[in-house]
Design an enzyme around this catalytic site. Structure first.
Site, mmCIF file in Angstrom:
data_model
loop_
_atom_site.group_PDB
_atom_site.id
_atom_site.type_symbol
_atom_site.label_atom_id
_atom_site.label_comp_id
_atom_site.label_asym_id
_atom_site.label_seq_id
_atom_site.Cartn_x
_atom_site.Cartn_y
_atom_site.Cartn_z
ATOM 1 N N ARG A 1 0.853 -1.186 0.000
ATOM 2 C CA ARG A 1 0.000 0.000 0.000
ATOM 3 C C ARG A 1 0.894 1.242 0.000
ATOM 4 O O ARG A 1 1.888 1.309 0.719
ATOM 5 C CB ARG A 1 -0.930 0.020 1.227
ATOM 6 C CG ARG A 1 -2.086 -0.977 1.138
ATOM 7 C CD ARG A 1 -3.092 -0.584 0.054
ATOM 8 N NE ARG A 1 -4.239 -1.476 -0.019
ATOM 9 C CZ ARG A 1 -4.328 -2.512 -0.837
ATOM 10 N NH1 ARG A 1 -3.309 -2.790 -1.638
ATOM 11 N NH2 ARG A 1 -5.424 -3.246 -0.874
ATOM 12 N N ASP B 1 4.881 -0.308 -6.766
ATOM 13 C CA ASP B 1 3.699 -0.656 -7.563
ATOM 14 C C ASP B 1 2.475 0.041 -6.996
ATOM 15 O O ASP B 1 1.374 -0.102 -7.518
ATOM 16 C CB ASP B 1 3.499 -2.175 -7.544
ATOM 17 C CG ASP B 1 2.378 -2.629 -8.461
ATOM 18 O OD1 ASP B 1 2.453 -2.346 -9.669
ATOM 19 O OD2 ASP B 1 1.420 -3.266 -7.968
ATOM 20 N N HIS C 1 0.071 -0.362 -9.916
ATOM 21 C CA HIS C 1 -0.746 -1.358 -9.216
ATOM 22 C C HIS C 1 -0.988 -2.576 -10.103
ATOM 23 O O HIS C 1 -2.111 -3.066 -10.254
ATOM 24 C CB HIS C 1 -2.072 -0.750 -8.764
ATOM 25 C CG HIS C 1 -2.532 -1.291 -7.446
ATOM 26 N ND1 HIS C 1 -2.717 -0.515 -6.331
ATOM 27 C CD2 HIS C 1 -2.821 -2.560 -7.046
ATOM 28 C CE1 HIS C 1 -3.118 -1.257 -5.320
ATOM 29 N NE2 HIS C 1 -3.190 -2.513 -5.737
#
Length: 330
Positions: free
Chosen positions: A235, A259, A296
């Protein structure tokens, strides 16, 4: 008939949710918009709202959902930090998730970021396409025998530890619940301060909550080795991005692969190639030659998409049949 509103919908969501859709009893409406306070009216009259990582389900949204017929929030992801769980309980709306859609997909992507940053394969690829076969400034290092610090050894972190062990790395880990199986394989659990101090590479695999927000901050960077590599596929807000930029400028942070990003909801999953990106922080990160950003993407495999879809359908079916589900979070 169960009516489902699926938010933040992409072409692959529709492909997989239609492919694995039960033959009867479910009707889905796909919305490209994210669910937030400005889009709640789209959910009116739907029994189930299906959301992803950047949908914002706060108390205001939940109040509207309750008043207009929604009984279930079905997250098609593992994390649930974007849902006000206390408010969901107050309004009597159940929340379910997909806890482990593909640990190996995320773990493998984390290692891909490490290898790409280290061996600079992305730069070599572009050079060769331009007819440049020089090896200048492409020097990397052996992952073998390096110390890799893994923060969080749940299913994804455990898969990542096993990959690192396969490379012959020394693996340190921090988790409030050490994994005895990993310890038997040679993973050494330590304090987080000791992990910061001794790791050549640090990879984050823990959830985002009040205790972990900005756990990688200016104080953490001070403890780390000069030139450390930091990888985040968990996160974005685990890392204080502005502190990371300062660490990059001072050469404390030698490599940074992410990411996820603190403000990704305004950027990721969308094509901004014809727009001016006003987020100065992400643009500053992009300017560093030792920073690698993917949007992501770590979860994005065929196996993961199938697992997300089938588990989400099972969660919804269990709820409608009043069957207790192990994937309930509120």
């Amino acid at each position: 008939m169960i009516k489902i509103a699926l938010f933040s919908s992409k072409s692959y969501d529709k492909e997989y949710f239609e492919r694995f859709k039960p033959q009867a009893g479910i009707e889905i409406r796909y919305f490209k918009s994210a669910l937030n306070e400005d889009t709640t009216e789209l959910a009116k009259g739907f029994d189930v709202v299906c959301v992803f990582v950047n949908d914002q389900i706060n108390s205001t949204v939940l109040k509207y959902l309750k008043e207009h017929g929604t009984r279930l929030i079905a997250l098609r992801c593992a994390g649930f930090n974007n849902v006000d769980l206390d408010a969901a309980q107050d309004y009597g709306i159940k929340v379910v998730r997909v806890p482990a859609y593909s640990p190996n997909a995320v773990a493998e992507h984390a290692m891909a970021l490490i290898l790409t940053l280290n061996r600079k394969t992305h730069k070599a690829y572009n050079r060769v396409r331009e007819g440049n076969f020089s090896l200048e400034r492409l020097t990397g290092f052996n992952v073998h025998r390096k110390t890799i610090g893994v923060i969080g050894t749940g299913k994804i972190g455990k898969a990542f530890c096993n990959i690192c062990l396969g490379f012959g790395a020394n693996v340190m880990a921090y988790d409030i619940h050490p994994d005895s199986e990993l310890e038997k394989k040679g993973v050494v659990y330590s304090s987080i301060e000791n992990l910061f101090k001794n790791s050549d590479i640090i990879s984050l695999h823990c959830p985002l909550n009040d205790n972990t927000r900005h756990m990688i901050n200016k104080d953490a960077f001070k403890i780390m080795k000069d030139g450390v590599m930091l990888i985040n596929t968990s996160r974005g807000a685990l890392v204080d991005t502005k502190a990371a930029i300062k660490a990059l400028k001072k050469h404390k942070l030698g490599y940074f692969g992410i990411d996820v990003y603190e403000q990704e909801e305004n950027l990721f999953f969308h094509d901004h190639s014809e727009n001016i990106i006003e987020d100065e922080v992400i643009m500053r990160l992009i300017s560093f030659p030792n920073v690698l950003i993917t949007s992501h993407q770590a979860f994005f495999t065929h196996e993961a998409l199938e697992e997300i879809t089938t588990t989400t359908y099972q969660n919804i079916t269990d709820f409608t049949n009043c069957k207790e589900s192990k994937n309930v979070v509120a």
